[in-house]
Design a protein around this motif. Structure first.
Motif, PDB file in Angstrom:
ATOM      1  N   VAL A 153      75.049  39.852 -49.804  1.00  0.00           N
ATOM      2  CA  VAL A 153      75.761  40.790 -50.670  1.00  0.00           C
ATOM      3  C   VAL A 153      75.614  42.188 -50.077  1.00  0.00           C
ATOM      4  O   VAL A 153      74.505  42.710 -49.957  1.00  0.00           O
ATOM      5  CB  VAL A 153      75.220  40.755 -52.112  1.00  0.00           C
ATOM      6  CG1 VAL A 153      75.916  41.801 -52.966  1.00  0.00           C
ATOM      7  CG2 VAL A 153      75.402  39.379 -52.717  1.00  0.00           C
ATOM      8  N   VAL A 154      76.753  42.761 -49.689  1.00  0.00           N
ATOM      9  CA  VAL A 154      76.782  44.072 -49.049  1.00  0.00           C
ATOM     10  C   VAL A 154      77.859  44.909 -49.727  1.00  0.00           C
ATOM     11  O   VAL A 154      78.950  44.414 -50.010  1.00  0.00           O
ATOM     12  CB  VAL A 154      77.106  43.939 -47.542  1.00  0.00           C
ATOM     13  CG1 VAL A 154      77.232  45.289 -46.872  1.00  0.00           C
ATOM     14  CG2 VAL A 154      76.041  43.112 -46.844  1.00  0.00           C
ATOM     15  N   ASN A 155      77.567  46.167 -49.975  1.00  0.00           N
ATOM     16  CA  ASN A 155      78.563  47.061 -50.538  1.00  0.00           C
ATOM     17  C   ASN A 155      79.667  47.247 -49.505  1.00  0.00           C
ATOM     18  O   ASN A 155      79.416  47.682 -48.385  1.00  0.00           O
ATOM     19  CB  ASN A 155      77.925  48.401 -50.902  1.00  0.00           C
ATOM     20  CG  ASN A 155      78.895  49.338 -51.554  1.00  0.00           C
ATOM     21  OD1 ASN A 155      79.858  49.788 -50.929  1.00  0.00           O
ATOM     22  ND2 ASN A 155      78.652  49.646 -52.808  1.00  0.00           N
ATOM     23  N   ARG A 156      80.888  46.914 -49.873  1.00  0.00           N
ATOM     24  CA  ARG A 156      81.988  46.921 -48.903  1.00  0.00           C
ATOM     25  C   ARG A 156      82.372  48.309 -48.424  1.00  0.00           C
ATOM     26  O   ARG A 156      83.050  48.449 -47.423  1.00  0.00           O
ATOM     27  CB  ARG A 156      83.193  46.202 -49.477  1.00  0.00           C
ATOM     28  CG  ARG A 156      83.892  46.961 -50.577  1.00  0.00           C
ATOM     29  CD  ARG A 156      85.098  46.239 -51.067  1.00  0.00           C
ATOM     30  NE  ARG A 156      84.673  45.269 -52.062  1.00  0.00           N
ATOM     31  CZ  ARG A 156      85.475  44.684 -52.913  1.00  0.00           C
ATOM     32  NH1 ARG A 156      86.745  44.933 -52.883  1.00  0.00           N
ATOM     33  NH2 ARG A 156      85.026  43.845 -53.792  1.00  0.00           N
ATOM     34  N   PHE A 157      81.961  49.346 -49.117  1.00  0.00           N
ATOM     35  CA  PHE A 157      82.319  50.707 -48.715  1.00  0.00           C
ATOM     36  C   PHE A 157      81.236  51.369 -47.875  1.00  0.00           C
ATOM     37  O   PHE A 157      81.539  52.179 -47.017  1.00  0.00           O
ATOM     38  CB  PHE A 157      82.622  51.556 -49.950  1.00  0.00           C
ATOM     39  CG  PHE A 157      83.736  50.977 -50.775  1.00  0.00           C
ATOM     40  CD1 PHE A 157      85.030  50.937 -50.296  1.00  0.00           C
ATOM     41  CD2 PHE A 157      83.488  50.441 -52.018  1.00  0.00           C
ATOM     42  CE1 PHE A 157      86.053  50.389 -51.034  1.00  0.00           C
ATOM     43  CE2 PHE A 157      84.499  49.883 -52.775  1.00  0.00           C
ATOM     44  CZ  PHE A 157      85.785  49.857 -52.279  1.00  0.00           C
ATOM     45  N   LEU A 160      93.885  50.141 -51.133  1.00  0.00           N
ATOM     46  CA  LEU A 160      93.341  51.157 -52.019  1.00  0.00           C
ATOM     47  C   LEU A 160      92.001  50.699 -52.562  1.00  0.00           C
ATOM     48  O   LEU A 160      91.845  49.547 -52.947  1.00  0.00           O
ATOM     49  CB  LEU A 160      94.296  51.409 -53.197  1.00  0.00           C
ATOM     50  CG  LEU A 160      95.641  52.004 -52.849  1.00  0.00           C
ATOM     51  CD1 LEU A 160      96.490  52.120 -54.112  1.00  0.00           C
ATOM     52  CD2 LEU A 160      95.482  53.359 -52.197  1.00  0.00           C
ATOM     53  N   PRO A 161      90.997  51.592 -52.598  1.00  0.00           N
ATOM     54  CA  PRO A 161      89.715  51.179 -53.142  1.00  0.00           C
ATOM     55  C   PRO A 161      89.805  50.983 -54.640  1.00  0.00           C
ATOM     56  O   PRO A 161      90.580  51.645 -55.316  1.00  0.00           O
ATOM     57  CB  PRO A 161      88.792  52.366 -52.811  1.00  0.00           C
ATOM     58  CG  PRO A 161      89.699  53.526 -52.669  1.00  0.00           C
ATOM     59  CD  PRO A 161      91.007  52.978 -52.169  1.00  0.00           C
ATOM     60  N   PRO A 162      89.002  50.055 -55.182  1.00  0.00           N
ATOM     61  CA  PRO A 162      88.980  49.894 -56.631  1.00  0.00           C
ATOM     62  C   PRO A 162      88.327  51.104 -57.276  1.00  0.00           C
ATOM     63  O   PRO A 162      87.824  51.979 -56.601  1.00  0.00           O
ATOM     64  CB  PRO A 162      88.159  48.627 -56.840  1.00  0.00           C
ATOM     65  CG  PRO A 162      87.380  48.457 -55.598  1.00  0.00           C
ATOM     66  CD  PRO A 162      88.143  49.115 -54.503  1.00  0.00           C
ATOM     67  N   PHE A 163      88.324  51.136 -58.600  1.00  0.00           N
ATOM     68  CA  PHE A 163      87.816  52.300 -59.310  1.00  0.00           C
ATOM     69  C   PHE A 163      86.330  52.510 -59.099  1.00  0.00           C
ATOM     70  O   PHE A 163      85.842  53.620 -59.141  1.00  0.00           O
ATOM     71  CB  PHE A 163      88.128  52.162 -60.799  1.00  0.00           C
ATOM     72  CG  PHE A 163      89.606  52.188 -61.054  1.00  0.00           C
ATOM     73  CD1 PHE A 163      90.273  51.029 -61.391  1.00  0.00           C
ATOM     74  CD2 PHE A 163      90.331  53.356 -60.915  1.00  0.00           C
ATOM     75  CE1 PHE A 163      91.649  51.040 -61.605  1.00  0.00           C
ATOM     76  CE2 PHE A 163      91.692  53.381 -61.129  1.00  0.00           C
ATOM     77  CZ  PHE A 163      92.358  52.214 -61.477  1.00  0.00           C
ATOM     78  N   ALA A 164      85.562  51.459 -58.877  1.00  0.00           N
ATOM     79  CA  ALA A 164      84.129  51.584 -58.641  1.00  0.00           C
ATOM     80  C   ALA A 164      83.771  50.748 -57.429  1.00  0.00           C
ATOM     81  O   ALA A 164      84.399  49.742 -57.142  1.00  0.00           O
ATOM     82  CB  ALA A 164      83.353  51.090 -59.858  1.00  0.00           C
ATOM     83  N   ALA A 165      82.744  51.193 -56.720  1.00  0.00           N
ATOM     84  CA  ALA A 165      82.280  50.430 -55.572  1.00  0.00           C
ATOM     85  C   ALA A 165      81.705  49.108 -56.060  1.00  0.00           C
ATOM     86  O   ALA A 165      80.903  49.072 -56.970  1.00  0.00           O
ATOM     87  CB  ALA A 165      81.216  51.229 -54.826  1.00  0.00           C
ATOM     88  N   GLU A 166      82.159  48.036 -55.464  1.00  0.00           N
ATOM     89  CA  GLU A 166      81.699  46.723 -55.855  1.00  0.00           C
ATOM     90  C   GLU A 166      81.071  46.044 -54.657  1.00  0.00           C
ATOM     91  O   GLU A 166      81.393  46.336 -53.521  1.00  0.00           O
ATOM     92  CB  GLU A 166      82.879  45.872 -56.338  1.00  0.00           C
ATOM     93  CG  GLU A 166      83.548  46.414 -57.566  1.00  0.00           C
ATOM     94  CD  GLU A 166      84.756  45.584 -57.958  1.00  0.00           C
ATOM     95  OE1 GLU A 166      84.936  44.485 -57.394  1.00  0.00           O
ATOM     96  OE2 GLU A 166      85.510  46.045 -58.815  1.00  0.00           O
ATOM     97  N   ALA A 167      80.182  45.113 -54.916  1.00  0.00           N
ATOM     98  CA  ALA A 167      79.581  44.350 -53.839  1.00  0.00           C
ATOM     99  C   ALA A 167      80.580  43.319 -53.342  1.00  0.00           C
ATOM    100  O   ALA A 167      81.363  42.776 -54.104  1.00  0.00           O
ATOM    101  CB  ALA A 167      78.316  43.660 -54.334  1.00  0.00           C
ATOM    102  N   ALA A 168      80.546  43.080 -52.055  1.00  0.00           N
ATOM    103  CA  ALA A 168      81.414  42.064 -51.490  1.00  0.00           C
ATOM    104  C   ALA A 168      80.939  40.696 -51.951  1.00  0.00           C
ATOM    105  O   ALA A 168      79.754  40.459 -52.075  1.00  0.00           O
ATOM    106  CB  ALA A 168      81.380  42.152 -49.963  1.00  0.00           C
ATOM    107  N   THR A 169      81.856  39.805 -52.208  1.00  0.00           N
ATOM    108  CA  THR A 169      81.471  38.466 -52.627  1.00  0.00           C
ATOM    109  C   THR A 169      82.003  37.418 -51.669  1.00  0.00           C
ATOM    110  O   THR A 169      82.068  36.251 -52.013  1.00  0.00           O
ATOM    111  CB  THR A 169      81.964  38.181 -54.055  1.00  0.00           C
ATOM    112  OG1 THR A 169      83.372  38.371 -54.090  1.00  0.00           O
ATOM    113  CG2 THR A 169      81.294  39.082 -55.059  1.00  0.00           C
ATOM    114  N   THR A 170      82.370  37.822 -50.476  1.00  0.00           N
ATOM    115  CA  THR A 170      82.807  36.868 -49.473  1.00  0.00           C
ATOM    116  C   THR A 170      81.938  36.993 -48.239  1.00  0.00           C
ATOM    117  O   THR A 170      82.378  36.737 -47.143  1.00  0.00           O
ATOM    118  CB  THR A 170      84.282  37.101 -49.114  1.00  0.00           C
ATOM    119  OG1 THR A 170      84.427  38.439 -48.634  1.00  0.00           O
ATOM    120  CG2 THR A 170      85.192  36.859 -50.291  1.00  0.00           C
TER     121      THR A 170
END
Length: 167
Positions: free
Chosen positions: A42-46, A28-38
């Motif tokens: 840094v890329v928006n995972r969505f 499930l996606p989180p409540f807000a789009a977050e940047a990937a940290t792995t």
């Protein structure tokens, strides 16, 4: 409790368990789009967008963050980069090491401390003709006060941190 109410309770409990497991597994996606940290960048995972779709060249030319346009995209370093115009796109593709954010868009103050925290495209600074993104304004202020101290520390820690980030 009646049999009907028991069945309804079991159904709700089953749905709740599935939702918790799905959230735990990342389905499930989180409540807000977050940047990937792995990632090494840094890329928006969505969306797959680097620096949330802001034009990296515009920081240098316009002196401010400018949102890139879908008409001017490029694929580089495993991410989609957006640009405000074709000239910025061409400049970036010719010299991504100059225009791309240093440390893959991670906050250099945190990198110097040995941790990777995604920088924010709206909190930025150009120092030594390089773009740096910061998690918060306080880190930008620390960096701006003495970039000659922070950058060597971050450069020393960066290779070790890269080993912990997925390609």
């Amino acid at each position: 409790m009646t049999a009907q109410r028991q069945e309804k309770y079991r159904r709700r409990l089953g749905i709740a368990v599935i939702a918790v497991l799905a959230a735990f597994c990342g389905a499930l996606p989180p409540f807000a789009a977050e940047a990937a940290t792995t990632e090494r960048l840094v890329v928006n995972r969505f969306t797959g967008l680097a620096i949330d779709g802001f034009d990296p060249v515009a920081y240098f030319i316009d002196g401010q963050p400018v949102e890139g346009l879908p008409d001017f995209e490029a694929w580089q370093a495993g991410a989609v980069w957006r640009f405000h115009n074709e000239g910025n796109r061409a400049s970036f593709l010719a010299h991504p090491e100059i225009y791309g954010p240093q440390f893959g868009g991670y906050d250099p103050v945190d990198v110097a401390r040995g941790v990777t925290v995604a920088g924010t495209p709206r909190i930025w600074l150009i120092a030594g003709e390089r773009l740096y993104l910061f998690e918060r304004e306080a880190n930008r202020d620390v960096f701006a006060a003495d970039p000659g101290h922070v950058v060597p520390q971050a450069n020393a820690r960066w290779p070790e941190l890269l080993q912990t980030l997925a390609q």
